[in-house]
Enzyme design. Structure first.
Site, PDB file in Angstrom:
ATOM      1  N   CYS A 329     -16.926 -30.518  19.997  1.00  0.00           N
ATOM      2  CA  CYS A 329     -17.667 -29.331  21.057  1.00  0.00           C
ATOM      3  C   CYS A 329     -18.741 -29.760  21.061  1.00  0.00           C
ATOM      4  CB  CYS A 329     -17.620 -28.095  20.116  1.00  0.00           C
ATOM      5  SG  CYS A 329     -17.637 -28.478  18.502  1.00  0.00           S
ATOM      6  N   ARG A 358     -12.274 -38.317  11.219  1.00  0.00           N
ATOM      7  CA  ARG A 358     -13.036 -37.193  10.622  1.00  0.00           C
ATOM      8  C   ARG A 358     -12.963 -38.400   9.164  1.00  0.00           C
ATOM      9  NH1 ARG A 358     -10.460 -31.791  11.636  1.00  0.00           N
ATOM     10  NH2 ARG A 358     -11.210 -31.270  14.204  1.00  0.00           N
ATOM     11  N   GLN A 376      -7.621 -34.514  19.690  1.00  0.00           N
ATOM     12  CA  GLN A 376      -6.921 -33.485  19.912  1.00  0.00           C
ATOM     13  C   GLN A 376      -6.783 -32.523  21.662  1.00  0.00           C
ATOM     14  OE1 GLN A 376     -10.920 -31.769  17.817  1.00  0.00           O
ATOM     15  NE2 GLN A 376      -9.265 -30.677  16.481  1.00  0.00           N
ATOM     16  N   ASP A 378      -7.795 -30.794  22.873  1.00  0.00           N
ATOM     17  CA  ASP A 378      -8.443 -29.559  22.823  1.00  0.00           C
ATOM     18  C   ASP A 378      -8.932 -29.114  23.474  1.00  0.00           C
ATOM     19  OD1 ASP A 378     -10.480 -28.457  21.654  1.00  0.00           O
ATOM     20  OD2 ASP A 378     -11.638 -29.766  21.097  1.00  0.00           O
ATOM     21  N   HIS A 380     -12.714 -25.508  25.831  1.00  0.00           N
ATOM     22  CA  HIS A 380     -13.609 -25.547  25.463  1.00  0.00           C
ATOM     23  C   HIS A 380     -13.430 -24.248  26.480  1.00  0.00           C
ATOM     24  CE1 HIS A 380     -14.676 -28.712  22.957  1.00  0.00           C
ATOM     25  NE2 HIS A 380     -15.128 -27.480  22.522  1.00  0.00           N
ATOM     26  N   LYS A 459     -11.027 -17.559  13.404  1.00  0.00           N
ATOM     27  CA  LYS A 459      -9.805 -18.806  13.794  1.00  0.00           C
ATOM     28  C   LYS A 459      -8.368 -17.839  13.294  1.00  0.00           C
ATOM     29  CE  LYS A 459      -9.265 -21.924  10.511  1.00  0.00           C
ATOM     30  NZ  LYS A 459      -8.920 -23.430   9.556  1.00  0.00           N
ATOM     31  N   HIS A 505     -12.706 -22.198  20.841  1.00  0.00           N
ATOM     32  CA  HIS A 505     -12.247 -23.578  20.999  1.00  0.00           C
ATOM     33  C   HIS A 505     -10.931 -23.773  20.203  1.00  0.00           C
ATOM     34  CE1 HIS A 505     -16.630 -25.466  18.891  1.00  0.00           C
ATOM     35  NE2 HIS A 505     -16.256 -24.022  18.937  1.00  0.00           N
TER      36      HIS A 505
END
Length: 638
Positions: A329, A358, A376, A378, A380, A459, A505
């Site tokens: 992000c 991570r 990911q 991902d 946005h 979420k 997200h």
RNA sequence: GCCCAUGUAGCUCAGUAGGUAGAGCGCUUCCUUGGUAAGGAAGAGGUUCACCGGUUCGAAUCCGGUCAUGGGCUCCA
């Protein structure tokens, strides 16, 4: 006189206070034998509880979904008694029911699985004795006295607000318990200890390490058998085993928790992403890419430095501190800020296949399911406040579309504000309500997990259900009103004023690595044609046919079909067997007949063989099947 | 990170009174030239048993440490 209203609205009258068992017996003896507990006004009670006022009663039988939980809770008591009988000084703590069984945390010496048979034998003794479960109520003081030698139970009792404390006794064994329990231990027909592990008292690392014994129990031996069979089946499908055997990926000591994808794994990976791009383009997304390593200042601005630092890998370059991104992000924020936006440009849906790292606990790593480096899928989405609902709905529909492509069902969970979080109360409330209303419009039921949200927003988690009925959290849709603030994102409204966009997200595969692993287990390695790493294997029946096999292979490859030729000097039988156990969807054997007539002989994974098929007919069917990305197999007939 | 278990050939695994490593599959070569789920023979392959250190005349086998893997705790995509 006491009147009991049954679920079918019929009323039974009793002269004296009846127990639940009395009510059950008044229906029939056979019925009563299968009753385990009862529910009065939403409260679960033991069958031998006296009913002292007119009530609506639901008897819970072994067939009811909640019955097995009561059984397992009782089984936990039986296990506790067995352990106490066998191991002097074992101190019981808590023993709740969990998803597929129960566990009991006990302060005792480490237990290994070879002690299970002895414990199980002791449990079966208790079960055979058909000991009734009896409820007793004592005062707090009495309870403290009774458990004087168990500091854990005393701690539990002291924390209870009620002055009356219920205990359950089976034979000579007494345990602190809210209940209810099954009538007697004999109702436990199938019980098994499953595994052990360490666990901390109160889940607190600084406190005592206890032994956790897991077990499961059923009303029927057959059900236990089926459950054990399911576990066996899952073991066979284990993506670590299947993936290694099929040559899809591997792990190495040199990079714990960071998978290596082999050529065949990458074929599948690319197919997954190709499909993903196809769906996202159609849904109005653009694709972007941001760097893997970014300056510490950015992470301070985003709040990750404060909230997520212990999971981040860092490095110093030219005296500046950098962090490898654990999320995409902040990079996405910088990307947004390179432009200027009108409300007409929104919603802006920017996807990114982002590689994140991570630092998970070493003990948490597990195959592709829990890794330290992963991609990911991902995206946005930047939008105006009045677009929240429709955008979230759009994501949920895209999720449904993509999962169903793989034959995966799913359910939704909404997570609310956690303790460690950024943003104001008002922001959280607005965001949470936005998610709720989208969920309500979407219409599918959902669970609520209080306090389980991300630190920057609430979420919706999407849990998929695989072929074995196991669930996995993959997708997540997170509303974020904090980052746009922190990065001062704006757009120009119709009023010619600057406004703050709201951001979502979201991921659908979640971690592509993990989704990949789930697919391996979901399909047990037998992938549908469009996904299979090798779609066709060509077997020449002898060496002289090798050139022809190469010709066929080239023709298929021209159409993008992934194929291999097996030119080993092995018998045809052997090559067929190998192709079968590698789950190659289509096996072509070529001999003189096929060469001379320009046809193919096709064998599908189910063992069906079609001979004399023209290459064009084969291509037509196969390409149609692949392009439609269907789960359906192909059957060929001339 | 914590608890327990495991770590032997590319893969699966045997080696359980400590005496200097085995099997099957796979791989290579040769024979077989095959018609729908394992044809036959020979051979190579372990810098010596995850790594480091210790005990011992001698360790894959015993002890300690490290790393990795597995099952949990915790965390989460």
């Amino acid at each position: 006189m006491i009147n009991i209203t049954l679920p079918d609205s019929s009323i039974k009258s009793f002269d004296e206070y009846p127990t639940g068992m009395d009510v059950a017996l008044s229906i029939s003896e056979g019925f009563a034998r299968n009753c385990v507990a009862m529910e009065i006004d939403g409260k679960l009670l033991d069958l031998n509880t006296k009913i002292e006022s007119d009530s609506s009663l639901r008897l819970i039988t072994t067939k009811d979904g909640d019955a097995v939980e009561i059984l397992r809770h009782s089984a936990a008591h039986v296990m506790a008694e067995a352990v106490q009988n066998l191991y002097d000084g074992a101190l019981l703590t808590i023993g709740p029911v969990v998803e597929d069984g129960f566990y009991y945390d006990i302060d005792m010496k480490p237990v290994s699985e070879d002690q299970f048979p002895a414990i199980e034998a002791e449990m079966n003794k208790i079960i055979k004795a058909k000991k009734p479960f009896e409820r007793k109520v004592v005062s707090k003081a009495e309870a403290l006295e009774m458990f004087n030698d168990n500091k854990y139970k005393k701690e539990l009792i002291e924390a209870l607000e009620d002055q009356e404390i219920s205990l359950y006794q089976q034979g000579g064994f007494v345990d602190l318990c809210r209940g209810p329990h099954i009538p007697h231990t004999g109702m436990i027909k199938g019980v098994k200890l499953m595994k052990t592990s360490g666990a901390y008292w109160r889940a607190d690392q600084s406190r005592e390490q206890l032994q956790r014994l897991y077990g499961t129990a059923f009303f029927d031996k057959k059900e236990l058998k089926e459950y054990l069979h399911l576990i066996e089946e899952a073991k066979k499908r284990d993506h670590r085993k299947v993936g290694t055997r099929l040559g899809l990926f591997s792990f190495h000591q040199e990079a714990p928790g960071m998978p290596f994808f082999h050529a065949k794994g990458m074929e599948m990976w690319n197919v997954l992403l190709e499909y993903w791009r196809h769906e996202h383009k159609a849904a109005g997304y653009v694709e972007t890419k941001t760097p893997v390593m970014l300056n510490r200042k950015l992470w301070e601005q985003s709040g990750h430095w404060e909230n997520y630092r212990e999971n981040m890998y860092t490095s110093v370059v030219d005296d500046e501190e950098y962090a490898i991104k654990p999320m995409n992000c902040p990079g996405g924020m910088l990307l947004y800020k390179t432009g200027s936006y009108s409300y007409r440009d929104l919603p802006l849906r920017a996807g990114e296949i982002g590689l994140v790292h991570r630092h998970e606990f070493s003990g948490a790593l597990s195959g592709l399911f829990r890794v330290r480096a992963f991609h990911q899928d991902d995206a946005h989405i930047f939008m105006t406040p009045d677009q929240i609902e429709s955008e979230i709905l759009g994501v949920l529909r895209l999720v449904e579309r993509i999962y169903s492509r793989f034959g995966l069902g799913f359910h939704l969970e909404l997570s609310t504000r956690p303790e460690k979080s950024i943003g104001t109360d008002a922001q959280w409330e607005e965001a949470t309500n936005g998610l709720k209303s989208a969920l309500d419009t979407y219409g599918k039921e959902y669970l609520i997990n209080e306090g389980d949200g991300a630190f920057y927003g609430p979420k919706i988690d999407i849990h998929i259900k695989d072929a074995l009925g196991r669930t996995w959290q993959c997708g997540t849709v997170q509303l974020d009103m904090a980052l746009p603030e922190r990065f001062d994102l704006t757009y120009k409204g119709a009023d010619n004023e600057k406004h703050r966009p709201i951001m979502i997200h979201r991921v659908i595969y979640g971690s592509i690595e993990r989704f990949f692993g789930i697919l391996v287990e979901h399909f047990a390695g037998k992938f549908p044609l469009w996904l299979a790493p090798v779609q066709v294997v060509i077997l020449p029946i002898n060496d002289e046919l090798a050139p022809h096999a190469a010709t066929v292979s080239a023709r298929l490859s021209e159409h993008g079909i992934r194929c291999e030729v097996d030119n080993r000097t092995e018998s045809l039988k052997k090559k067929i067997r190998d192709a079968q156990i590698n789950y190659t969807p289509l096996i072509l054997t070529v001999g003189e007949k096929e060469r001379d007539s320009d046809t193919l002989s096709v064998r599908t994974l189910d063992g069906n063989v079609t001979m004399g098929l023209s290459i064009d007919a084969f291509l037509d069917k196969v390409l149609k099947n692949i392009r439609s990305r269907t789960l359906e197999g192909i059957s060929f007939e001339k």
